[in-house]
Motif scaffolding. Sequence first.
Motif, PDB file in Angstrom:
ATOM      1  N   TYR A   1      -0.457  33.901 -47.879  1.00  0.00           N
ATOM      2  CA  TYR A   1       0.800  33.903 -48.623  1.00  0.00           C
ATOM      3  C   TYR A   1       1.978  33.941 -47.663  1.00  0.00           C
ATOM      4  O   TYR A   1       3.015  33.327 -47.908  1.00  0.00           O
ATOM      5  N   GLY A   2       1.783  34.648 -46.560  1.00  0.00           N
ATOM      6  CA  GLY A   2       2.829  34.720 -45.545  1.00  0.00           C
ATOM      7  C   GLY A   2       3.097  33.354 -44.953  1.00  0.00           C
ATOM      8  O   GLY A   2       4.248  32.941 -44.791  1.00  0.00           O
ATOM      9  N   ALA A   3       1.999  32.633 -44.649  1.00  0.00           N
ATOM     10  CA  ALA A   3       2.153  31.308 -44.042  1.00  0.00           C
ATOM     11  C   ALA A   3       2.912  30.382 -44.990  1.00  0.00           C
ATOM     12  O   ALA A   3       3.772  29.599 -44.573  1.00  0.00           O
ATOM     13  N   LYS A   4       2.601  30.493 -46.290  1.00  0.00           N
ATOM     14  CA  LYS A   4       3.277  29.678 -47.289  1.00  0.00           C
ATOM     15  C   LYS A   4       4.770  30.009 -47.337  1.00  0.00           C
ATOM     16  O   LYS A   4       5.620  29.127 -47.329  1.00  0.00           O
ATOM     17  N   ALA A   5       5.053  31.330 -47.386  1.00  0.00           N
ATOM     18  CA  ALA A   5       6.447  31.760 -47.462  1.00  0.00           C
ATOM     19  C   ALA A   5       7.199  31.330 -46.210  1.00  0.00           C
ATOM     20  O   ALA A   5       8.373  30.969 -46.276  1.00  0.00           O
ATOM     21  N   GLY A   6       6.503  31.352 -45.062  1.00  0.00           N
ATOM     22  CA  GLY A   6       7.139  30.996 -43.801  1.00  0.00           C
ATOM     23  C   GLY A   6       7.591  29.554 -43.770  1.00  0.00           C
ATOM     24  O   GLY A   6       8.580  29.218 -43.119  1.00  0.00           O
ATOM     25  N   GLN A   7       6.866  28.693 -44.510  1.00  0.00           N
ATOM     26  CA  GLN A   7       7.226  27.272 -44.494  1.00  0.00           C
ATOM     27  C   GLN A   7       8.567  27.018 -45.169  1.00  0.00           C
ATOM     28  O   GLN A   7       9.220  26.004 -44.933  1.00  0.00           O
ATOM     29  N   ARG A   8       8.970  27.932 -46.041  1.00  0.00           N
ATOM     30  CA  ARG A   8      10.224  27.724 -46.775  1.00  0.00           C
ATOM     31  C   ARG A   8      11.447  28.162 -45.976  1.00  0.00           C
ATOM     32  O   ARG A   8      12.558  27.830 -46.321  1.00  0.00           O
ATOM     33  N   LEU A   9      11.208  28.974 -44.917  1.00  0.00           N
ATOM     34  CA  LEU A   9      12.342  29.462 -44.139  1.00  0.00           C
ATOM     35  C   LEU A   9      12.515  28.626 -42.879  1.00  0.00           C
ATOM     36  O   LEU A   9      11.557  28.067 -42.360  1.00  0.00           O
ATOM     37  N   ARG A  10      13.757  28.553 -42.372  1.00  0.00           N
ATOM     38  CA  ARG A  10      13.984  27.816 -41.142  1.00  0.00           C
ATOM     39  C   ARG A  10      13.620  28.663 -39.936  1.00  0.00           C
ATOM     40  O   ARG A  10      13.604  29.893 -39.996  1.00  0.00           O
ATOM     41  N   GLY A  11      13.339  28.021 -38.822  1.00  0.00           N
ATOM     42  CA  GLY A  11      12.911  28.690 -37.600  1.00  0.00           C
ATOM     43  C   GLY A  11      13.812  29.837 -37.155  1.00  0.00           C
ATOM     44  O   GLY A  11      13.356  30.937 -36.901  1.00  0.00           O
ATOM     45  N   GLU A  12      15.137  29.587 -37.110  1.00  0.00           N
ATOM     46  CA  GLU A  12      16.047  30.624 -36.609  1.00  0.00           C
ATOM     47  C   GLU A  12      16.093  31.804 -37.555  1.00  0.00           C
ATOM     48  O   GLU A  12      16.112  32.961 -37.133  1.00  0.00           O
ATOM     49  N   GLN A  13      16.086  31.486 -38.860  1.00  0.00           N
ATOM     50  CA  GLN A  13      16.125  32.562 -39.853  1.00  0.00           C
ATOM     51  C   GLN A  13      14.877  33.427 -39.726  1.00  0.00           C
ATOM     52  O   GLN A  13      14.929  34.649 -39.758  1.00  0.00           O
ATOM     53  N   LEU A  14      13.751  32.735 -39.551  1.00  0.00           N
ATOM     54  CA  LEU A  14      12.471  33.415 -39.409  1.00  0.00           C
ATOM     55  C   LEU A  14      12.498  34.338 -38.196  1.00  0.00           C
ATOM     56  O   LEU A  14      12.086  35.493 -38.257  1.00  0.00           O
ATOM     57  N   ARG A  15      13.017  33.814 -37.079  1.00  0.00           N
ATOM     58  CA  ARG A  15      13.050  34.615 -35.851  1.00  0.00           C
ATOM     59  C   ARG A  15      13.999  35.798 -35.992  1.00  0.00           C
ATOM     60  O   ARG A  15      13.731  36.885 -35.505  1.00  0.00           O
ATOM     61  N   ALA A  16      15.118  35.580 -36.692  1.00  0.00           N
ATOM     62  CA  ALA A  16      16.071  36.675 -36.877  1.00  0.00           C
ATOM     63  C   ALA A  16      15.444  37.783 -37.723  1.00  0.00           C
ATOM     64  O   ALA A  16      15.585  38.965 -37.428  1.00  0.00           O
ATOM     65  N   LEU A  17      14.713  37.376 -38.753  1.00  0.00           N
ATOM     66  CA  LEU A  17      14.052  38.361 -39.612  1.00  0.00           C
ATOM     67  C   LEU A  17      12.999  39.147 -38.825  1.00  0.00           C
ATOM     68  O   LEU A  17      12.917  40.373 -38.927  1.00  0.00           O
ATOM     69  N   LEU A  18      12.204  38.414 -38.051  1.00  0.00           N
ATOM     70  CA  LEU A  18      11.167  39.074 -37.259  1.00  0.00           C
ATOM     71  C   LEU A  18      11.802  40.038 -36.265  1.00  0.00           C
ATOM     72  O   LEU A  18      11.323  41.158 -36.077  1.00  0.00           O
ATOM     73  N   ALA A  19      12.938  39.607 -35.676  1.00  0.00           N
ATOM     74  CA  ALA A  19      13.627  40.460 -34.705  1.00  0.00           C
ATOM     75  C   ALA A  19      14.088  41.749 -35.367  1.00  0.00           C
ATOM     76  O   ALA A  19      13.928  42.845 -34.823  1.00  0.00           O
TER      77      ALA A  19
END
Lengths: 307, 262
Positions: free
Chosen positions: A259-277
């Motif tokens: 489910y995480g992988a699916k959700a990750g596809q909807r977000l852009r790379g920078e947004q994803l990295r900012a969230l992870l940070a």
Amino acid sequence: MGIYLPIAEISVNVFVLLAMGAAVGFLSGMFGVGGGFLITPLLIFYNIPPAIAVATGANQVIASSVSGVLSHMKRGTLDFKLGSVLLAGGVIGSTGGIYVFALLRRVGQLDLFISLLYVILLGTVGGLMLVESINALRATRSGAAPVLKKSGQHNWIHRLPLKMRFRASKLFVSVIPVLGLGAGIGFLSSIMGVGGGFIMVPALIYLLKVPTNVVIGTSLFQIIFTSAYTTLVHATTNQTVDVMLAFLLMAGGVAGAQYGAKAGQRLRGEQLRALLALLVLAVAIRLAIDLFVTPPNLYSLSGVGLY
Amino acid sequence: MKGLKALAAIVFLSFTAAVPATAQTPLAEGIQIGLSTDAVSITAGFSGADLTIFGSLENPDPLVARQGRYDVIVVLEGPPKPVVVRRKDRVLGVWVNLDSETFENVPVSYSVATTRPLQDITEPNSYKQLSLGASNLYMQPADAGDSPATIEEFTAALRERKAAAGLYSENVGGVQFLSQNLFRATVRLAPNVPVGTHKARAFLFKSGLFIKESSAQLEIRKSGFEQSIFRVAHDYSFLYGVFAISLAMVTGWLGRLVFRKD
């Protein structure tokens, strides 16, 4: 529903552990990291003794790395030769780490050392990632094209001797930094219970200039073996691997990852990295607070040769 | 209850029958305890229990018994283990384990049951001599060269931590006389009671004077699936490690089969 953990010797709630595994699995699927750096602190917050949280975390990382590697193998985005050299370093580092782990446990400084390492590493990595992703977000907003570093750029690492060719990574580089990186990750893996992907991935990209597409597969490949080795050594020297705990986390994690992988596809790379940070920083701050806040009990007991 | 009375009557009869033989010097009082089993198995879900120990006084003085001047203290003592007590102190704002003190042969658990509050039974000094009661238990420091104040501080911390973990407990009124010479003691087994050979000890006091002690052994074991895992992890740690790794690999592989998205 309560369940008794045979090694940790405490009763815990099955659903809390499954949810914990699922939540971390979700995040690891979303961000493409193993999740060990989240699982171990979460277990410590849940009152699992740190020595057991670390060893069990390493065990849990194997499961998420195996399923990741299988899909990378299919896509061919895995450099076995680079992975094997990293692994050789990893075994050396991990052996040293276990020795330090046992030593710290004997002198009563293990918990502190684990927390400090987490605060420093997560704080640094999270901070750097946050700055980088905010810059990237700003750049895309202002319409400027993102500046990409070319993989042909050379730095001091490329001037070291003992060069070796890694075909799948299109790399001709000295084995010294590769072994060193592997050893560093192995050391952290055995002391922190992490796979080390959150350090390995940026180090491969920025230090060794490995093409991004083979980085994750190769890092996961070596993490399987480093964490397997760490698990085995923890099991034999410290008896701190709790299979029951590990299995509950894995079961939740494997389900959560898709489910995480699916959700990750909807977000852009920078947004994803900012969230992870932000997530990484939050964990670091939470652990840091525990170091500074006056503990409810200044005294603690430990058996000689026990945790 | 009827049966107990009958038993008490028999004991009493045998006591009176014995009197004429030693009319001048009455037989010395004694104490005996009996455990219905010499081993207790607890399962993984064990959440603590009360253990009942029966005992009897030998040759009690009926007058003293009627006045309630016999007191019994029953202790269930866990296996002795060395323990390290550590104290956290602030170093640059961070709480760090700094000082420590190692004690030899500290009973892992220590639960006491008494007829009356400890301070009513006898003098603090006799408790010290008998090393009886969680607060009088003598803790032997591994390094006797440390300052007495430090040792005292860490001993107190050790007792306090053990009590907070439920391992050192006191059950006032936990010993009840069922008849003149039959008593029943209820000691608590904490949920985290350690496995191993426990020692049940009974102390008899008469008008505040220590008379006699008797003891029995009790083996506490854990049983069940979880305990098998624990034993395998300790006895066959290499195989256990291999198993843990295989389990993780199979789970990862199955997870990929079941949930594959590509």
